[in-house]
Design a protein around this motif. Structure first.
Motif, PDB file in Angstrom:
ATOM      1  N   GLU A   5       0.812  -1.218   0.000  1.00 20.43           N
ATOM      2  CA  GLU A   5       0.000   0.000   0.000  1.00 20.43           C
ATOM      3  C   GLU A   5       0.843   1.264   0.000  1.00 20.43           C
ATOM      4  O   GLU A   5       0.535   2.233  -0.681  1.00 20.43           O
ATOM      5  CB  GLU A   5      -0.933  -0.005   1.214  1.00 20.43           C
ATOM      6  CG  GLU A   5      -1.869   1.192   1.249  1.00 20.43           C
ATOM      7  CD  GLU A   5      -2.815   1.145   2.434  1.00 20.43           C
ATOM      8  OE1 GLU A   5      -3.574   2.106   2.613  1.00 20.43           O
ATOM      9  OE2 GLU A   5      -2.776   0.151   3.182  1.00 20.43           O
ATOM     10  N   HIS A   6       1.919   1.281   0.782  1.00 16.93           N
ATOM     11  CA  HIS A   6       2.743   2.488   0.912  1.00 16.93           C
ATOM     12  C   HIS A   6       4.091   2.332   0.234  1.00 16.93           C
ATOM     13  O   HIS A   6       5.028   3.069   0.548  1.00 16.93           O
ATOM     14  CB  HIS A   6       2.926   2.821   2.396  1.00 16.93           C
ATOM     15  CG  HIS A   6       1.638   3.001   3.137  1.00 16.93           C
ATOM     16  ND1 HIS A   6       0.790   4.058   2.907  1.00 16.93           N
ATOM     17  CD2 HIS A   6       1.038   2.232   4.086  1.00 16.93           C
ATOM     18  CE1 HIS A   6      -0.272   3.962   3.697  1.00 16.93           C
ATOM     19  NE2 HIS A   6      -0.155   2.852   4.408  1.00 16.93           N
ATOM     20  N   ALA A   7       4.193   1.427  -0.700  1.00 14.28           N
ATOM     21  CA  ALA A   7       5.483   1.131  -1.327  1.00 14.28           C
ATOM     22  C   ALA A   7       5.780   2.062  -2.492  1.00 14.28           C
ATOM     23  O   ALA A   7       4.880   2.613  -3.124  1.00 14.28           O
ATOM     24  CB  ALA A   7       5.489  -0.311  -1.812  1.00 14.28           C
ATOM     25  N   ASP A   8       7.058   2.235  -2.759  1.00 17.10           N
ATOM     26  CA  ASP A   8       7.487   2.985  -3.942  1.00 17.10           C
ATOM     27  C   ASP A   8       7.371   2.123  -5.193  1.00 17.10           C
ATOM     28  O   ASP A   8       7.278   2.651  -6.303  1.00 17.10           O
ATOM     29  CB  ASP A   8       8.941   3.432  -3.763  1.00 17.10           C
ATOM     30  CG  ASP A   8       9.112   4.338  -2.556  1.00 17.10           C
ATOM     31  OD1 ASP A   8       8.545   5.449  -2.568  1.00 17.10           O
ATOM     32  OD2 ASP A   8       9.798   3.928  -1.602  1.00 17.10           O
ATOM     33  N   ALA A   9       7.405   0.839  -5.011  1.00 18.65           N
ATOM     34  CA  ALA A   9       7.232  -0.098  -6.128  1.00 18.65           C
ATOM     35  C   ALA A   9       6.487  -1.324  -5.623  1.00 18.65           C
ATOM     36  O   ALA A   9       6.669  -1.756  -4.488  1.00 18.65           O
ATOM     37  CB  ALA A   9       8.587  -0.511  -6.704  1.00 18.65           C
ATOM     38  N   VAL A  10       5.636  -1.882  -6.481  1.00 19.19           N
ATOM     39  CA  VAL A  10       4.911  -3.104  -6.162  1.00 19.19           C
ATOM     40  C   VAL A  10       5.303  -4.161  -7.182  1.00 19.19           C
ATOM     41  O   VAL A  10       5.228  -3.926  -8.391  1.00 19.19           O
ATOM     42  CB  VAL A  10       3.386  -2.896  -6.189  1.00 19.19           C
ATOM     43  CG1 VAL A  10       2.659  -4.225  -6.081  1.00 19.19           C
ATOM     44  CG2 VAL A  10       2.962  -1.980  -5.054  1.00 19.19           C
ATOM     45  N   ILE A  11       5.728  -5.323  -6.689  1.00 18.12           N
ATOM     46  CA  ILE A  11       6.052  -6.445  -7.561  1.00 18.12           C
ATOM     47  C   ILE A  11       4.903  -7.441  -7.492  1.00 18.12           C
ATOM     48  O   ILE A  11       4.548  -7.924  -6.413  1.00 18.12           O
ATOM     49  CB  ILE A  11       7.360  -7.136  -7.139  1.00 18.12           C
ATOM     50  CG1 ILE A  11       8.525  -6.149  -7.201  1.00 18.12           C
ATOM     51  CG2 ILE A  11       7.645  -8.334  -8.038  1.00 18.12           C
ATOM     52  CD1 ILE A  11       9.834  -6.727  -6.664  1.00 18.12           C
ATOM     53  N   VAL A  12       4.316  -7.750  -8.642  1.00 20.66           N
ATOM     54  CA  VAL A  12       3.287  -8.787  -8.718  1.00 20.66           C
ATOM     55  C   VAL A  12       3.957 -10.033  -9.275  1.00 20.66           C
ATOM     56  O   VAL A  12       4.308 -10.085 -10.453  1.00 20.66           O
ATOM     57  CB  VAL A  12       2.106  -8.355  -9.615  1.00 20.66           C
ATOM     58  CG1 VAL A  12       1.037  -9.442  -9.624  1.00 20.66           C
ATOM     59  CG2 VAL A  12       1.513  -7.043  -9.136  1.00 20.66           C
ATOM     60  N   ASN A  13       4.159 -11.019  -8.413  1.00 19.35           N
ATOM     61  CA  ASN A  13       4.816 -12.256  -8.829  1.00 19.35           C
ATOM     62  C   ASN A  13       3.742 -13.227  -9.308  1.00 19.35           C
ATOM     63  O   ASN A  13       2.920 -13.689  -8.529  1.00 19.35           O
ATOM     64  CB  ASN A  13       5.595 -12.858  -7.654  1.00 19.35           C
ATOM     65  CG  ASN A  13       6.586 -13.904  -8.097  1.00 19.35           C
ATOM     66  OD1 ASN A  13       7.306 -13.705  -9.070  1.00 19.35           O
ATOM     67  ND2 ASN A  13       6.635 -15.013  -7.400  1.00 19.35           N
ATOM     68  N   THR A  14       3.731 -13.531 -10.595  1.00 24.33           N
ATOM     69  CA  THR A  14       2.585 -14.160 -11.241  1.00 24.33           C
ATOM     70  C   THR A  14       2.728 -15.662 -11.432  1.00 24.33           C
ATOM     71  O   THR A  14       3.824 -16.216 -11.417  1.00 24.33           O
ATOM     72  CB  THR A  14       2.345 -13.530 -12.621  1.00 24.33           C
ATOM     73  OG1 THR A  14       3.525 -13.724 -13.416  1.00 24.33           O
ATOM     74  CG2 THR A  14       2.031 -12.041 -12.504  1.00 24.33           C
ATOM     75  N   CYS A  15       1.568 -16.290 -11.640  1.00 22.97           N
ATOM     76  CA  CYS A  15       1.495 -17.709 -11.982  1.00 22.97           C
ATOM     77  C   CYS A  15       0.864 -17.830 -13.367  1.00 22.97           C
ATOM     78  O   CYS A  15      -0.023 -17.065 -13.725  1.00 22.97           O
ATOM     79  CB  CYS A  15       0.652 -18.455 -10.949  1.00 22.97           C
ATOM     80  SG  CYS A  15       0.478 -20.226 -11.265  1.00 22.97           S
ATOM     81  N   SER A  16       1.330 -18.805 -14.145  1.00 21.57           N
ATOM     82  CA  SER A  16       0.786 -19.013 -15.485  1.00 21.57           C
ATOM     83  C   SER A  16       0.573 -20.485 -15.766  1.00 21.57           C
ATOM     84  O   SER A  16       0.622 -20.934 -16.905  1.00 21.57           O
ATOM     85  CB  SER A  16       1.731 -18.410 -16.538  1.00 21.57           C
ATOM     86  OG  SER A  16       1.180 -18.490 -17.831  1.00 21.57           O
ATOM     87  N   PHE A  17       0.315 -21.261 -14.710  1.00 20.14           N
ATOM     88  CA  PHE A  17       0.243 -22.714 -14.846  1.00 20.14           C
ATOM     89  C   PHE A  17      -0.991 -23.156 -15.620  1.00 20.14           C
ATOM     90  O   PHE A  17      -0.918 -23.996 -16.509  1.00 20.14           O
ATOM     91  CB  PHE A  17       0.258 -23.337 -13.447  1.00 20.14           C
ATOM     92  CG  PHE A  17       0.319 -24.836 -13.441  1.00 20.14           C
ATOM     93  CD1 PHE A  17       1.221 -25.516 -14.240  1.00 20.14           C
ATOM     94  CD2 PHE A  17      -0.524 -25.573 -12.634  1.00 20.14           C
ATOM     95  CE1 PHE A  17       1.287 -26.903 -14.230  1.00 20.14           C
ATOM     96  CE2 PHE A  17      -0.472 -26.956 -12.614  1.00 20.14           C
ATOM     97  CZ  PHE A  17       0.429 -27.615 -13.417  1.00 20.14           C
TER      98      PHE A  17
END
Length: 546
Positions: free
Chosen positions: A34-46
Motif C-alpha cells: 500500500e505504501h510502497a514505492d514499487a509493487v512487484i506482482v509475482n505471477t502464476c501461469s500454470f
C-alpha cells in the motif's frame, strides 16, 4: 533497497505473490504494497484460472497506483512474463517493468530503474480496471501463442530456438519504454547468497533445492517457462538450512518441480533422457558412492542438530527408488508424508499424458512405499477430463481412488493450455463434464477423508503450533492452491466449534494445503507440542494438550 529517493530514505517495495510455494520462494523480498514505492506482482501461469488471477491482480495494482500513488512503479515477475515474454509489454502497457526467473538476484537494480522511469512518465495515463480489459488481455495472449507442433517436442528440452539467453528492452504504447528483462530460457539456480526476505511464518520455510523440469508431460508448460532441471549444490542447501534452524525454523519444506530428480543432473556427462523408471533407476545405480542425490541430501539434513521436520514435496512417481524409501524410513526428522502427483491411473490416459509410468507400476510403488515407511501419509493429485478420457477410463480412476485410500488428495479439472501437446489433442472434453467428474472424485475422497480423520481420535500426536484460531478459521475450512486444485470444502462441523482454540499441523499435513489440528488450550506458537486427539471434523482434528 540501497538507493534512496528524493526524501533520502530507502525505497519501499511491496509484493503480491500468486500461485505455488515455488513461486513464493522466488518472490520473498518484502510485503508492504500500500505504501510502497514499487509493487512487484509475482505471477502464476500454470493454468487458465491462474493466468486470469494474475492479469486481474496486475490491473488492480495499476488501478490502485493510478488512484492513490501515481509515482509508484508496478513490476510484473514470475511465470506470466516468462511464458508471454514477447506479448506482455504490448498488452499491459501500464506496467513499468517485467522481469523473469533469471532476474531474481537483480531485483534491486530493476526496481530502482523502474521507480526512476515512473517518475518521468506522463501524468495523463488513463486506466480502467474492468473485466473487459482482463478478458481482452487473456484473449490476445491466447491468440499470440504459436500453434504447438507435435514433431518439435525437442523445443521443450533446449533447442536452439528456446536455448538462447537474450535480454531485451521492449517499447510499450506509452511514451517511456517499460523495462523488460526476461531471458528466453531460464538458467538461474537459487542459492544461499540470493537475498531473501521470508514471507512464511518464522517456524516454517520453503527451501528450493532445484529449478526447472525435464519431464515431457503433455499437459504441462513448466519446462518451457522454467527451463531444464538444475540442482543446487548440496552444501549450499545445508548451509542455508543451518542458518534457518538456528533462526527458529521447525519445518523445512523441500521443493522443486521434481524433487526426486535432485542431483542427477550433477553427474559427469549427464543425459536428461532418463525420465522413465527403468532409465532413472539405471542412472541412479551407476552413480559413484558419494554422489549427490535426494537421499544424500535428506540424510545430511537429518544429521543436523535441532528438533525440526523435513518435508519432501513434489516427487515424481517415475523417480522413486528403494534407496529413497529406506532413507525416509531411516531418517526420523523426515516427516512421514509424501507428495507424489500421479495425475491418472488408466493406462491410455497415462500414455496420452506422457507420464512414463504404467498402472501396475503405480500400484506396486504405492504398496512398496506403505510397506517400507510405516505410518506414511500419501498425498496425490489427479487430472480429470483430460482429452480422450472416456467414461470407462474415468471409472478406472474413480475405482482406484476408492481402493488406494490416499490420506490427502486433490483434483484438477483439465485446463487446455496453448503450447502443450495436450492443448492440440483431439477429444477435448466439455467444461460441464470435467467439473462433474471432479465432483465425483472429490465426493469419493470426502468419505475417505472422514475415515482417515476418525482413525486419529484417541491418539497422541506431535503438532507444530501455528497460532491462535480466529472465528473465521473455526467457521470455514476452505483451502485452494494452483498446485493442488480445490482440495477442501466448507466443513459443517467447524461451524459448531466454540471457544478458544490454537491451530496446529501434524506430520501428515503440509502448510496451506492439508488439514489442521484445532487445540483447546494455550500452547507456545512456533513450537512443537504433544496433543491428544479428542474429536474430528471431516478433514481436521480436534485435540487438547497432553
Amino acid at each position: 533497497m540501497t538507493k534512496k529517493n528524493s526524501s533520502e530514505r530507502p525505497l519501499r517495495v511491496g509484493l503480491i505473490s500468486l500461485g505455488c510455494a515455488k513461486n513464493l520462494v522466488d518472490a520473498e523480498i518484502t510485503t508492504d504494497a500500500e505504501h510502497a514505492d514499487a509493487v512487484i506482482v509475482n505471477t502464476c501461469s500454470f493454468i487458465d484460472s491462474a493466468q486470469e488471477e494474475s492479469v486481474d491482480t496486475i490491473l488492480e495494482s495499476v488501478a490502485l497506483r493510478d488512484a492513490n500513488r501515481r509515482g509508484q512503479a508496478v513490476i510484473v515477475s514470475g511465470c506470466l512474463p516468462q511464458r508471454f515474454r514477447d506479448e506482455l509489454p504490448k498488452l499491459l502497457s501500464e506496467v513499468d517493468a517485467f522481469m523473469g526467473i533469471d532476474q531474481v538476484a537483480q531485483v534491486a537494480s530493476i526496481v530502482n530503474q523502474a521507480v526512476s522511469n515512473r517518475a518521468g512518465k506522463a501524468a495523463n495515463e488513463n486506466f480502467k480496471n474492468s473485466k473487459a480489459k482482463i478478458s481482452a488481455c487473456l484473449t490476445e495472449l491466447e491468440k499470440s501463442r504459436a500453434v504447438f507442433e507435435h514433431d518439435k517436442q525437442e523445443s521443450l528440452r533446449g533447442s536452439e530456438k528456446f536455448g538462447k539467453t537474450k535480454t531485451v528492452v521492449a517499447a510499450s504504447r506509452q511514451s517511456a519504454a517499460a523495462i523488460f528483462d526476461v531471458t528466453a530460457r531460464p538458467v538461474f539456480i537459487p542459492d544461499f547468497a540470493t537475498p531473501r526476505f521470508r514471507l512464511t511464518p518464522k517456524h516454517f520455510v520453503y527451501l528450493k533445492i532445484a529449478e526447472g523440469c525435464n519431464h515431457p508431460c503433455s499437459f504441462c508448460i513448466i519446462p518451457r517457462m522454467r527451463g531444464s532441471h538444475r540442482s543446487r549444490a548440496q552444501k549450499d542447501i545445508v548451509a542455508e538450512s543451518k542458518v534457518l534452524i538456528a533462526d527458529g525454523v521447525k519445518e523445512i519444506n523441500l521443493i522443486s518441480q521434481d524433487s526426486t530428480y535432485y542431483g542427477l543432473d550433477l553427474r559427469p556427462n549427464h543425459s536428461r533422457a532418463i525420465s522413465s523408471p527403468e532409465k532413472f533407476s539405471a542412472a541412479a545405480k551407476s552413480l559413484v558412492a558419494d554422489a549427490t542425490t535426494i537421499c544424500s541430501l535428506l540424510r545430511e539434513l537429518n544429521s543436523l542438530k535441532g528438533d525440526f521436520w523435513i518435508r519432501l514435496l513434489y516427487t515424481h512417481p517415475a523417480h522413486w527408488t528403494d534407496e529413497l524409501i529406506q532413507t525416509i524410513a531411516d531418517c526420523k526428522k523426515v516427516a512421514r508424508y509424501v507428495d507424489i502427483p500421479l495425475q491418472h491411473i488408466h493406462e491410455n490416459m497415462l500414455e496420452r499424458m506422457r507420464r512414463e509410468t504404467s498402472q501396475q507400476y503405480i500400484v506396486d510403488l504405492i504398496k512398496k512405499i506403505r510397506a517400507g515407511i510405516p505410518g506414511i501419509a500419501l498425498r496425490t493429485t489427479f487430472i480429470v477430463g483430460f482429452p480422450g478420457e472416456t467414461e470407462a477410463s474415468f471409472q478406472t480412476l474413480l475405482d482406484f481412488v476408492r481402493e488406494a485410500k490416499f490420506e490427502r488428495l486433490g483434483v484438477f479439472a483439465y485446463s487446455q493450455e496453448d503450447g502443450t501437446r495436450a492443448g492440440a489433442m483431439a477429444g477435448q472434453i466439455s467444461g460441464k463434464v470435467k467439473q462433474k467428474r471432479r465432483e465425483f472424485v472429490m465426493a469419493a475422497q470426502h468419505k475417505i477423508a472422514r475415515q482417515v480423520s476418525a482413525s486419529f481420535v484417541g491418539r497422541e500426536i506431535k503438532v507444530l503450533v501455528e497460532g491462535e484460531a480466529n472465528a473465521k478459521q473455526l467457521q470455514s475450512a476452505n483451502v485452494s492452491s494452483w498446485e493442488h486444485g480445490l482440495i477442501r470444502e466448507t466443513d459443517q462441523h467447524t461451524s459448531q466449534m466454540k471457544g478458544h482454540y490454537f491451530v496446529g499441523r501434524g506430520e501428515a499435513d503440509a502448510p496451506d494445503i492439508d488439514g489442521r489440528v484445532y487445540i483447546r488450550g494455550k500452547l507456545p506458537v512456533g513450537e512443537f507440542a504433544k496433543v491428544r486427539v479428542i474429536g474430528r471434523t471431516d478433514y481436521d482434528l480436534i485435540a487438547e494438550p497432553v
